[in-house]
Design a protein around this motif. Structure first.
Motif, PDB file in Angstrom:
ATOM      1  N   HIS A  44      50.390  41.422  42.015  1.00  0.00           N
ATOM      2  CA  HIS A  44      49.188  41.120  41.232  1.00  0.00           C
ATOM      3  C   HIS A  44      48.187  42.266  41.441  1.00  0.00           C
ATOM      4  CE1 HIS A  44      45.479  39.215  39.901  1.00  0.00           C
ATOM      5  NE2 HIS A  44      46.194  38.201  39.412  1.00  0.00           N
ATOM      6  N   PRO A  45      47.603  42.778  40.342  1.00  0.00           N
ATOM      7  CA  PRO A  45      46.707  43.947  40.467  1.00  0.00           C
ATOM      8  C   PRO A  45      45.570  43.761  41.472  1.00  0.00           C
ATOM      9  CG  PRO A  45      46.990  43.289  38.143  1.00  0.00           C
ATOM     10  CD  PRO A  45      47.770  42.325  38.964  1.00  0.00           C
ATOM     11  N   ASP A  46      45.004  42.540  41.529  1.00  0.00           N
ATOM     12  CA  ASP A  46      43.886  42.300  42.456  1.00  0.00           C
ATOM     13  C   ASP A  46      44.331  42.374  43.912  1.00  0.00           C
ATOM     14  OD1 ASP A  46      42.525  41.886  40.150  1.00  0.00           O
ATOM     15  OD2 ASP A  46      42.148  39.735  40.444  1.00  0.00           O
ATOM     16  N   VAL A  47      45.567  41.919  44.180  1.00  0.00           N
ATOM     17  CA  VAL A  47      46.103  41.970  45.543  1.00  0.00           C
ATOM     18  C   VAL A  47      46.485  43.409  45.889  1.00  0.00           C
ATOM     19  CG1 VAL A  47      47.949  41.171  47.088  1.00  0.00           C
ATOM     20  CG2 VAL A  47      46.893  39.568  45.473  1.00  0.00           C
ATOM     21  N   ALA A  49      45.290  46.122  44.758  1.00  0.00           N
ATOM     22  CA  ALA A  49      44.077  46.937  44.920  1.00  0.00           C
ATOM     23  C   ALA A  49      43.476  46.777  46.312  1.00  0.00           C
ATOM     24  CB  ALA A  49      43.044  46.555  43.865  1.00  0.00           C
ATOM     25  N   GLU A  50      43.724  45.625  46.946  1.00  0.00           N
ATOM     26  CA  GLU A  50      43.159  45.363  48.279  1.00  0.00           C
ATOM     27  C   GLU A  50      44.038  45.890  49.423  1.00  0.00           C
ATOM     28  OE1 GLU A  50      40.461  44.478  49.575  1.00  0.00           O
ATOM     29  OE2 GLU A  50      39.292  43.552  47.982  1.00  0.00           O
ATOM     30  N   THR A 182      42.217  43.429  54.615  1.00  0.00           N
ATOM     31  CA  THR A 182      42.275  44.011  53.270  1.00  0.00           C
ATOM     32  C   THR A 182      41.401  45.262  53.265  1.00  0.00           C
ATOM     33  OG1 THR A 182      40.348  42.747  52.541  1.00  0.00           O
ATOM     34  CG2 THR A 182      42.530  41.731  52.191  1.00  0.00           C
ATOM     35  N   SER A 184      38.770  45.789  51.576  1.00  0.00           N
ATOM     36  CA  SER A 184      37.357  45.374  51.653  1.00  0.00           C
ATOM     37  C   SER A 184      36.935  45.050  53.080  1.00  0.00           C
ATOM     38  CB  SER A 184      37.112  44.144  50.779  1.00  0.00           C
ATOM     39  OG  SER A 184      37.443  44.412  49.446  1.00  0.00           O
ATOM     40  N   GLU A 277      47.078  35.260  48.784  1.00  0.00           N
ATOM     41  CA  GLU A 277      46.708  34.439  47.629  1.00  0.00           C
ATOM     42  C   GLU A 277      45.415  33.664  47.894  1.00  0.00           C
ATOM     43  OE1 GLU A 277      49.040  31.619  44.482  1.00  0.00           O
ATOM     44  OE2 GLU A 277      49.406  31.225  46.581  1.00  0.00           O
ATOM     45  N   ILE A 280      42.364  36.419  48.520  1.00  0.00           N
ATOM     46  CA  ILE A 280      42.050  37.381  47.463  1.00  0.00           C
ATOM     47  C   ILE A 280      41.987  36.737  46.075  1.00  0.00           C
ATOM     48  CG2 ILE A 280      42.743  39.527  46.306  1.00  0.00           C
ATOM     49  CD1 ILE A 280      44.237  40.260  48.966  1.00  0.00           C
ATOM     50  N   LEU A 281      43.006  35.914  45.745  1.00  0.00           N
ATOM     51  CA  LEU A 281      43.104  35.395  44.377  1.00  0.00           C
ATOM     52  C   LEU A 281      42.394  34.062  44.149  1.00  0.00           C
ATOM     53  CD1 LEU A 281      46.858  36.213  43.605  1.00  0.00           C
ATOM     54  CD2 LEU A 281      44.833  37.562  43.007  1.00  0.00           C
ATOM     55  N   ASN A 283      39.742  31.163  43.965  1.00  0.00           N
ATOM     56  CA  ASN A 283      38.299  30.943  43.902  1.00  0.00           C
ATOM     57  C   ASN A 283      38.002  29.459  44.060  1.00  0.00           C
ATOM     58  OD1 ASN A 283      37.332  33.624  43.376  1.00  0.00           O
ATOM     59  ND2 ASN A 283      38.346  33.473  41.399  1.00  0.00           N
TER      60      ASN A 283
END
Length: 284
Positions: A44-47, A49-50, A182, A184, A277, A280-281, A283
């Motif tokens: 997944h791009p968001d994961v 990226a971290e 991560t 961040s 998951e 990062i993913l 919410n």
């Protein structure tokens, strides 16, 4: 399907060990293929990226083959109480070091990021650490490191157990503490990011516990450096918490934390991808 390749420490030369995942004839991942779902999360791009880093502390117990009783223990009896065995040395405190040393050398040869070994709190129990490793590779490397360990114990005529509480009573259990950060969290002033991630893990405590290994309720009792299985907690330098933040991470305001809940028999694909998951993913 082949997914990761390692040099073969047993046959050497041009021989290789290949980590594969398995599918039905129809091309569906088989029910125990947890790598497939993990790969989806890690790609997944968001994961991605971290750049999630993992360090896994794999504990295990060496058992005598014929009696399935810890190595170095008198048959059917018990050694002296815990205390002198952790990181211990000496013929009356450390049992099976030849196996442990052979294992870390074989892992280094294979190209696994093995970063340490130590004697554990219970005699006959040891630990090796794999990491830091990025994403899905943490699962690949830990599984192959386990495979190499099982091969070496076979040669030595000893049994390796990944049971989370091989001996009931006043003896430490066996875990697979999972250290995590991560991008961040590794940046300056990231303490709030770390706290937020831990808060999310707390909100999903029950879901994580279910997926963190079989028989874990025998280990997570609130004693022997564990948190109670029913309650989520975190703290700085606290080995009795579900999640431990290191003193250096607090001091530097950035770094990693340790999820102390996974048991020694956990599936690293499940645990590492679930942590990514949730932190990062998801919410809330």
């Amino acid at each position: 399907y082949p997914q990761a390749i390692f040099k073969d420490p047993f046959r050497r030369g041009n021989n290789i060990l290949v980590m594969c995942d398995s599918y039905t004839p129809a091309g569906e991942p088989i029910p125990t293929n947890n790598r497939f779902a993990a790969a989806k999360i890690f790609s997944h791009p968001d994961v991605a990226a971290e750049v999630p880093w993992y360090g896994i502390e794999q504990e295990y117990t060496l058992l005598k083959k014929d009696v399935h009783w810890p190595l170095g223990w008198p048959n059917g009896g018990f050694p002296g109480p815990q205390g002198p065995y952790y990181c211990g040395i000496g013929a009356d405190k450390a049992f099976g070091r030849d196996i442990v040393d052979a294992h870390y050398k074989a892992c280094l040869y294979a190209g696994i990021n093995i970063s340490g070994i130590n004697g554990e709190v219970m005699p006959g129990q040891w630990e090796f650490q794999v990491g830091p490793v990025v994403g899905i590779s943490a699962g690949d490397e830990l599984w192959v490191a386990r495979y190499i360990l099982e091969s070496i114990t076979e040669i030595a005529g000893v049994v390796v157990s990944f049971d989370p509480k091989p001996i009931p009573g006043d003896w430490n259990g066996a875990a697979a503490h999972t250290n995590y950060s991560t991008k961040s969290m590794r940046n300056e002033g990231a303490l709030e990011v770390i706290k937020k991630a831990i808060e999310k893990l707390g909100l999903k405590h029950k879901e994580h516990i279910v997926a963190y290994g079989e028989g874990n309720e025998r280990r997570l009792t609130g004693k022997h450096e564990t948190a109670d299985i029913n309650n989520f907690s975190w703290g700085v330098a606290n080995r009795g918490a579900s999640v431990r933040v290191g003193r250096e991470t607090e001091k530097d305001g950035k770094g990693y934390f340790e999820d102390r809940r996974p048991s020694s028999n956990m599936d690293p694909y499940v645990v590492t991808s679930m942590i990514a998951e949730t932190t990062i993913l998801w919410n809330p």
